[in-house]
Design a protein around this motif. Structure first.
Motif, PDB file in Angstrom:
ATOM      1  N   GLU A  20      55.880  29.171  79.191  1.00 33.07           N
ATOM      2  CA  GLU A  20      57.327  29.310  78.959  1.00 33.07           C
ATOM      3  C   GLU A  20      57.643  30.538  78.110  1.00 33.07           C
ATOM      4  OE1 GLU A  20      58.246  25.580  77.126  1.00 33.07           O
ATOM      5  OE2 GLU A  20      58.326  24.512  79.050  1.00 33.07           O
ATOM      6  N   GLU A  70      59.708  33.851  79.434  1.00 32.49           N
ATOM      7  CA  GLU A  70      60.908  34.296  78.710  1.00 32.49           C
ATOM      8  C   GLU A  70      60.787  35.764  78.299  1.00 32.49           C
ATOM      9  OE1 GLU A  70      64.640  34.248  77.327  1.00 32.49           O
ATOM     10  OE2 GLU A  70      63.671  32.596  78.388  1.00 32.49           O
ATOM     11  N   ARG A  75      61.090  38.000  81.405  1.00 36.70           N
ATOM     12  CA  ARG A  75      62.469  38.100  81.907  1.00 36.70           C
ATOM     13  C   ARG A  75      63.259  39.142  81.127  1.00 36.70           C
ATOM     14  NH1 ARG A  75      63.060  31.774  82.991  1.00 36.70           N
ATOM     15  NH2 ARG A  75      62.464  31.827  85.174  1.00 36.70           N
TER      16      ARG A  75
END
Length: 94
Positions: free
Chosen positions: A64, A68, A71
């Protein structure tokens, strides 16, 4: 730029040949998990994928955080997803 991107194993396509199907941001591809032999890789596990190979088994939290951060990279992340989408390991090539 080539990055290692987190993917979740959704199926062990051919365990004897160390092939697994992974999902990377909705894109599913068959990859080699041979480099992780002996690590009990299974459906549901997260791996770091680079050029069609799982390079490391990672936990969900690490996946995760990595997703993140990637991105936030914007176009470089989009380019890596496009490259991943355009490649696959063919079972017929074995």
């Amino acid at each position: 730029m080539c990055l290692g991107i987190p993917g979740r194993i959704v199926d062990m396509v051919d365990p004897a040949a160390y092939l697994a199907k992974v999902d990377v941001n909705g894109i599913r591809r068959t990859i080699s998990v041979r480099l992780l032999a002996g690590q009990d890789v299974a459906a549901g596990d997260w791996v770091l994928v680079h050029v069609g190979f799982a390079m490391a088994k990672i936990d969900e939290r690490e996946a995760e955080l990595t997703i993140e951060a990637m991105r936030r990279m914007g176009q470089a992340y989009d380019d890596e997803l496009a490259a991943f989408d355009s490649t696959a390991i063919s079972l017929e090539q074995r």
